[in-house]
Motif scaffolding. Sequence first.
Motif, short mmCIF file in Angstrom:
data_model
loop_
_atom_site.label_atom_id
_atom_site.label_comp_id
_atom_site.label_asym_id
_atom_site.label_seq_id
_atom_site.Cartn_x
_atom_site.Cartn_y
_atom_site.Cartn_z
N ILE A 1 5.05 -12.61 -7.31
CA ILE A 1 4.67 -13.74 -8.16
C ILE A 1 4.05 -12.91 -9.50
O ILE A 1 3.53 -11.71 -9.28
CB ILE A 1 3.24 -14.31 -7.57
N ASP A 2 4.46 -13.44 -10.57
CA ASP A 2 4.00 -13.15 -11.88
C ASP A 2 2.79 -13.89 -12.31
O ASP A 2 2.89 -15.08 -12.56
CB ASP A 2 5.20 -13.22 -12.92
N SER B 1 -1.11 -21.31 -14.58
CA SER B 1 0.05 -21.15 -13.85
C SER B 1 0.55 -19.80 -13.46
O SER B 1 -0.08 -18.90 -14.03
CB SER B 1 1.34 -21.84 -14.75
N VAL B 2 1.21 -19.94 -12.62
CA VAL B 2 2.20 -18.59 -12.14
C VAL B 2 3.50 -18.81 -12.05
O VAL B 2 3.99 -19.78 -11.87
CB VAL B 2 1.42 -18.12 -10.85
N ILE B 3 4.33 -17.72 -11.91
CA ILE B 3 5.71 -17.86 -11.75
C ILE B 3 6.17 -17.22 -10.37
O ILE B 3 5.73 -16.02 -10.18
CB ILE B 3 6.74 -17.01 -12.71
N VAL B 4 6.68 -17.90 -9.61
CA VAL B 4 7.09 -17.24 -8.09
C VAL B 4 8.66 -16.94 -8.28
O VAL B 4 9.55 -18.10 -8.70
CB VAL B 4 6.92 -18.43 -7.17
N THR B 5 8.99 -15.98 -7.84
CA THR B 5 10.39 -15.59 -7.50
C THR B 5 10.65 -15.42 -6.08
O THR B 5 9.83 -14.36 -5.52
CB THR B 5 10.59 -14.27 -8.38
N ASP C 1 12.46 -23.85 -11.78
CA ASP C 1 12.41 -22.56 -12.21
C ASP C 1 11.13 -21.58 -11.54
O ASP C 1 11.12 -20.48 -12.21
CB ASP C 1 12.07 -22.29 -13.83
N GLY C 2 10.54 -22.06 -10.87
CA GLY C 2 9.61 -21.19 -9.90
C GLY C 2 8.17 -21.44 -10.67
O GLY C 2 7.34 -20.53 -10.19
N LYS C 3 7.85 -22.12 -11.89
CA LYS C 3 6.57 -22.07 -12.25
C LYS C 3 5.80 -23.12 -11.51
O LYS C 3 6.13 -24.34 -11.46
CB LYS C 3 6.91 -22.81 -13.78
N VAL C 4 4.69 -22.59 -10.76
CA VAL C 4 3.84 -23.32 -10.26
C VAL C 4 2.27 -23.28 -11.07
O VAL C 4 1.70 -22.52 -11.57
CB VAL C 4 3.44 -22.57 -9.03
N THR C 5 2.19 -24.83 -11.65
CA THR C 5 0.94 -24.85 -12.37
C THR C 5 0.13 -25.59 -11.60
O THR C 5 0.04 -26.69 -10.83
CB THR C 5 1.31 -25.99 -13.60
N PHE C 6 -1.28 -25.14 -11.62
CA PHE C 6 -2.55 -25.53 -10.97
C PHE C 6 -3.27 -26.51 -12.00
O PHE C 6 -3.67 -25.88 -13.06
CB PHE C 6 -3.35 -24.54 -10.44
#
Length: 348
Positions: A115-116, A132-136, A160-165
């Motif tokens: 996770i970035d 948000s975070v980026i999940v790989t 693209d793996g972007k998870v936005t809260f």
Amino acid sequence: MKKLYSLFIALAGILCFTSCGDDYAYTAPEALDVTKADLYFKAPGGTGSIEVKTDRELQATSSVDWCSVSVSGGVVTAKVVKNESIESRAGTITLNDGVLTSLVAVYQEGFAFGIDASNLKTLNANAADSTSVIVTSSSPYIVNIPSYAASWLSYTADEDGKVTFHFTKNESGAPRGANVTISCDDREKSFTIRQYDINSFVGAWKVSYADGEDLYEEDITITSPSTGALYLNFAPLTPTVTPIFHCTYVNGGLKMANGNAQGRYSSYYLFTLFSSTDGYISWAATYTYSASPYIAEDGTFYMVFANDGSWPNKETNGVALGAFTSATATNAGFVGTLATYTDLVLYK
């Protein structure tokens, strides 16, 4: 990602050599007719198949122990176990019907999960907003928002793996937060999303603390007399002594100040002083005692005071009211403590 199907190595054409005036022609041997090969696997593994056209009895063998094969007519079923390594891996399945032979490649991705969180805002203002975070991940992942935060916190995820809260406006009048987890198989990343500002602290709180071996709980009020300041107003000790501990609001936490005048008790002057785990006390104004947020499993919001390293070579564990014989706190004038509050925890 490009799918990997059959791997055939064939020599085609005629290689002609001249030796002693004679021509020599080489023709590549025939291979089995493989009509389908679905053998590209993600890290969790799974089942794939090979389809072969042949009238003879088909046999198959795997070159690697993480891939097993079985044959039913012209269909070969390949079962691949989970890849625990970050490295990808490959092998071959040999097909033979007693006359013709073919090799088919099998490939499996390595297990990757990260996770970035460089763009994640763990502390957010009371207005409605998002972070948000980026999940790989080489495998499907699960985002978990605890049930106690479901009314104000949600998420969306893209390809693209972007998870936005997303969080709604905080109109509760109190700080709030949620412990969020993102997991994949047996690996998990967790972080806390908080939403509040300094005004969220103003009002009624409960506090727990120790005084020697005894534990206490009481109701207190927090006021904000000036910008960036918060006062913790404890219950009166006597008709003339009400402990008021001065704090500043810094990056979502509290820093309690030392050495503040606390009024009079009988003929004595009272000052805030800090205690250490090894029995020392100090009223040095440069030392602080800091509180950080903690969210319990049921969503209860805590501010937990702990040592912040400001007292060199000592570990602060509490605050007390020290009595002095003069209006200036000095070693010569110190006579003892009126009350001690160790292991302070605020909650609501």
